[in-house]
Design a protein around this motif. Structure first.
Motif, PDB file in Angstrom:
ATOM      1  N   TRP A  67     -21.646 116.827 -19.047  1.00  0.00           N
ATOM      2  CA  TRP A  67     -22.921 117.517 -19.226  1.00  0.00           C
ATOM      3  C   TRP A  67     -23.689 116.990 -20.435  1.00  0.00           C
ATOM      4  N   GLY A  68     -22.971 116.482 -21.427  1.00  0.00           N
ATOM      5  CA  GLY A  68     -23.654 115.838 -22.547  1.00  0.00           C
ATOM      6  C   GLY A  68     -24.381 114.580 -22.100  1.00  0.00           C
ATOM      7  N   PHE A  69     -23.749 113.822 -21.188  1.00  0.00           N
ATOM      8  CA  PHE A  69     -24.395 112.627 -20.646  1.00  0.00           C
ATOM      9  C   PHE A  69     -25.617 112.993 -19.812  1.00  0.00           C
ATOM     10  N   VAL A  70     -25.486 114.042 -18.963  1.00  0.00           N
ATOM     11  CA  VAL A  70     -26.620 114.479 -18.145  1.00  0.00           C
ATOM     12  C   VAL A  70     -27.786 114.905 -19.033  1.00  0.00           C
ATOM     13  N   ALA A  71     -27.507 115.706 -20.060  1.00  0.00           N
ATOM     14  CA  ALA A  71     -28.567 116.167 -20.959  1.00  0.00           C
ATOM     15  C   ALA A  71     -29.183 115.003 -21.726  1.00  0.00           C
ATOM     16  N   SER A  72     -28.357 114.015 -22.100  1.00  0.00           N
ATOM     17  CA  SER A  72     -28.883 112.865 -22.841  1.00  0.00           C
ATOM     18  C   SER A  72     -29.862 112.055 -21.992  1.00  0.00           C
ATOM     19  N   MET A  73     -29.683 112.110 -20.677  1.00  0.00           N
ATOM     20  CA  MET A  73     -30.607 111.384 -19.810  1.00  0.00           C
ATOM     21  C   MET A  73     -31.970 112.066 -19.777  1.00  0.00           C
ATOM     22  N   TYR A  74     -31.997 113.396 -19.841  1.00  0.00           N
ATOM     23  CA  TYR A  74     -33.276 114.096 -20.007  1.00  0.00           C
ATOM     24  C   TYR A  74     -33.955 113.636 -21.298  1.00  0.00           C
ATOM     25  N   VAL A  75     -33.168 113.655 -22.379  1.00  0.00           N
ATOM     26  CA  VAL A  75     -33.710 113.258 -23.678  1.00  0.00           C
ATOM     27  C   VAL A  75     -34.166 111.803 -23.648  1.00  0.00           C
ATOM     28  N   GLY A  76     -33.345 110.932 -23.023  1.00  0.00           N
ATOM     29  CA  GLY A  76     -33.680 109.514 -22.965  1.00  0.00           C
ATOM     30  C   GLY A  76     -34.971 109.238 -22.221  1.00  0.00           C
ATOM     31  N   ASN A  77     -35.223 109.975 -21.139  1.00  0.00           N
ATOM     32  CA  ASN A  77     -36.468 109.785 -20.395  1.00  0.00           C
ATOM     33  C   ASN A  77     -37.680 110.170 -21.222  1.00  0.00           C
ATOM     34  N   VAL A  78     -37.547 111.237 -22.018  1.00  0.00           N
ATOM     35  CA  VAL A  78     -38.642 111.632 -22.912  1.00  0.00           C
ATOM     36  C   VAL A  78     -38.860 110.558 -23.976  1.00  0.00           C
ATOM     37  N   VAL A  79     -37.766 110.050 -24.541  1.00  0.00           N
ATOM     38  CA  VAL A  79     -37.864 108.995 -25.555  1.00  0.00           C
ATOM     39  C   VAL A  79     -38.562 107.763 -24.984  1.00  0.00           C
ATOM     40  N   LEU A  80     -38.193 107.376 -23.758  1.00  0.00           N
ATOM     41  CA  LEU A  80     -38.798 106.194 -23.141  1.00  0.00           C
ATOM     42  C   LEU A  80     -40.278 106.397 -22.865  1.00  0.00           C
ATOM     43  N   LEU A  81     -40.657 107.595 -22.457  1.00  0.00           N
ATOM     44  CA  LEU A  81     -42.078 107.873 -22.230  1.00  0.00           C
ATOM     45  C   LEU A  81     -42.852 107.788 -23.540  1.00  0.00           C
ATOM     46  N   ILE A  82     -42.278 108.365 -24.608  1.00  0.00           N
ATOM     47  CA  ILE A  82     -42.931 108.329 -25.921  1.00  0.00           C
ATOM     48  C   ILE A  82     -43.022 106.887 -26.424  1.00  0.00           C
ATOM     49  N   LEU A  83     -41.993 106.084 -26.150  1.00  0.00           N
ATOM     50  CA  LEU A  83     -41.999 104.690 -26.582  1.00  0.00           C
ATOM     51  C   LEU A  83     -43.020 103.856 -25.824  1.00  0.00           C
ATOM     52  N   ASN A  84     -43.087 104.076 -24.517  1.00  0.00           N
ATOM     53  CA  ASN A  84     -43.871 103.174 -23.671  1.00  0.00           C
ATOM     54  C   ASN A  84     -45.356 103.487 -23.626  1.00  0.00           C
ATOM     55  N   LEU A  85     -45.748 104.738 -23.512  1.00  0.00           N
ATOM     56  CA  LEU A  85     -47.176 105.046 -23.379  1.00  0.00           C
ATOM     57  C   LEU A  85     -48.008 104.602 -24.593  1.00  0.00           C
ATOM     58  N   PRO A  86     -47.583 104.890 -25.843  1.00  0.00           N
ATOM     59  CA  PRO A  86     -48.391 104.417 -26.977  1.00  0.00           C
ATOM     60  C   PRO A  86     -48.422 102.896 -27.097  1.00  0.00           C
ATOM     61  N   MET A  87     -47.427 102.222 -26.493  1.00  0.00           N
ATOM     62  CA  MET A  87     -47.359 100.770 -26.606  1.00  0.00           C
ATOM     63  C   MET A  87     -48.221 100.052 -25.579  1.00  0.00           C
ATOM     64  N   VAL A  88     -48.854 100.814 -24.675  1.00  0.00           N
ATOM     65  CA  VAL A  88     -49.665 100.190 -23.630  1.00  0.00           C
ATOM     66  C   VAL A  88     -50.753  99.315 -24.242  1.00  0.00           C
TER      67      VAL A  88
END
Length: 507
Positions: free
Chosen positions: A357-378
């Protein structure tokens, strides 16, 4: 359901620990960079980081490697959209309409929709992993060699169904990919085929030199051959944001790509690659204006990008629930967990709930991190297009050579890339679609192996494919798609015969 949410809360209590957040962020950043580099891909990135995980907590290790995996799915779209160079094989389909949008000055919206689609698909995939893992994993276990054969043939039927141009040209390109995929050691007998005495071709021709050559090098040659250097429109800040119409057109492809990619992802094989091809074909067929595909249709970016990210998440279902790797990437990740004395499988959820469940929750967090990383970098990514053509393309050419060489440290791969670049240049001049070559090359080894295993099981009896319900269903579906694809040819033939008959009556 209540128990599931309680477990998810346990997972977030683990995933939101500062040390795990730091490693999730590192994995996402490394994965994004790995996805952008031609020829590296998630497998190479995870393999390089594997020794680093040996001294880490098993939860941190799986979170770090998971971040690299789905981060690479995000990053692969960037060079595909901006430069028509697929960062990794799953981004091949994104090249087509993503780069066309760049040519029209819509690189910003293409990158933004790719990031948003990846986020939505990744998030929905995690929900599926959380709710449907046991059921879907049990279904995947029913797949034997006959089912894999039917599934891969269905992929080619879908290819014929999705073609918008000449079906003959499409099938010729797919057959060419299959022939390339026959090069190398025969897995069943151990004999080496068609390697022309080159030891480096023992493992066959890799998808990286072929994809980079066909799409990247051919684009350089096409552009360099123009009498006037290509001028790409430089977008203003407000033009980096997708329009309301682009958002509207992307909603359906993102939803369909997410569902399709997740379902394909639980099946062993190069699921994220297959899912992007299938998603592109589906969107092209469902579109009211299929002629826009290849000319910069936003659906051609949203669908495949969502599908390959959802497939990457779906691959974790059999890996975590049953301990079955569905791809080389998940096989390496299982090895990383086993080093720490943790055995993935049906007992994992009960014996180590904090890890699952820690891995599952980390994937939620990781998707948010990737969105935050990628959108401002456009905006930063789009600024690459401000570099003059005379400086940009030589750098891209050197980048392609270095990326291709780094995969196997083989000069032969570089020559293959250059040869494919020249072949791709002439094929594009004559109006051939290059994507089926990549699909054929990916599917050829799996198709041959599953077909021969099926015939070995049945002592050469081909009825094994129609006596197994799942295989029969996929064959029937494939034949229906093929019949629908061939229907226009029969209609044209009927119209021609009618016109001939009419002329004979008049005479």
């Amino acid at each position: 359901m209540v128990e599931t949410f309680q477990n998810l809360l346990l997972g977030f209590s683990v995933a939101l620990q500062p040390s795990i957040l730091v490693y999730a962020f590192i994995g996402c950043v490394v994965g994004t960079l790995v996805g952008m580099l031609p020829g590296v891909g998630p497998l190479a990135g995870i393999s390089m980081l594997l020794p680093v995980t040996f001294g880490l907590n098993p939860i941190i290790a799986i979170v770090l490697l998971g971040g690299v995996y789905y981060g690479a799915m995000y990053g692969g779209s960037t060079t595909s959209i901006l430069l028509r160079i697929p960062g990794e094989a799953a981004s091949v389909m994104t090249c087509i309409d993503g780069y066309a949008m760049t040519q029209r000055g819509r690189a910003g919206p293409a990158l933004a929709i790719a990031a948003i689609g990846s986020f939505v698909a990744g998030t929905l995939g995690v929900v599926g992993l959380m709710l449907l893992a046991p059921t879907l994993a049990e279904f995947a276990l029913r797949f034997g060699p006959p089912e894999y054969t039917a599934l891969l043939l269905l992929g080619f039927f879908i290819l014929a169904f999705m073609t918008g141009g000449s079906m003959l040209k499409t099938l010729v390109m797919a057959a060419s990919g299959l022939l390339l995929g026959m090069i190398g050691i025969d897995v069943m007998s151990g004999y080496t085929r068609f390697n022309f005495g080159l030891v480096e071709l023992g493992d066959g021709i890799g998808i990286v030199p072929v994809a980079v050559g066909l799409f990247g090098i051919s684009e350089i040659l096409i552009t360099a051959g123009q009498p006037v250097a290509l001028k790409v429109q430089q977008p203003k800040l407000r033009e980096l944001i997708p329009s309301r119409e682009e958002f509207r057109l992307s909603v359906g492809p993102i939803a369909r790509g997410s569902l399709l990619g997740f379902l394909i992802g639980i099946i062993p094989g190069s699921a994220h690659i297959i899912s992007s091809f299938v998603s592109y074909g589906l969107e092209r067929r469902l579109s009211k204006h299929p002629e826009r595909f290849g000319q910069g249709a936003i659906e051609g970016v949203a669908g495949p990008e969502s599908a390959n990210n959802a497939a990457a998440t779906g691959a974790f279902v059999p890996m975590m629930a049953l301990g079955i790797p569905t791809s080389p990437v998940t096989a390496v990740m299982i090895a990383a967990i086993m080093v720490h004395g943790v055995l993935p499988g049906p007992t994992l959820i009960n014996e180590r709930p904090e890890l699952f469940w820690g891995f599952v929750a980390s994937m939620y967090v990781g998707n948010v991190v990737l969105l935050i990383l990628n959108l401002p970098m456009v905006g930063v990514f789009v600024n690459l297009l401000r570099i003059p053509y005379s400086y940009l393309y030589p750098c891209i050419f050197a980048f392609c050579i270095l990326g291709t060489y780094s995969v196997s440290n083989s000069v032969v791969d570089v020559w293959i890339m250059l040869a494919m670049g020249g072949i791709g240049y002439f094929l594009r001049k004559f109006g051939y679609d290059l994507a089926p070559v990549a699909l054929g090359l990916v599917l050829a080894p799996m198709l041959e192996l599953s077909l021969r295993q099926s015939l070995a099981m049945s002592a050469g009896d081909y009825t094994i494919f129609v006596t197994r319900p799942i295989a029969l269903t996929m064959f029937v579906l494939g034949l229906v798609l093929l019949a629908v694809s061939l229907k226009p040819l029969f209609i044209k033939g009927k119209d021609w015969r009618a016109s001939v008959g009419l002329e004979s009556e008049r005479s």
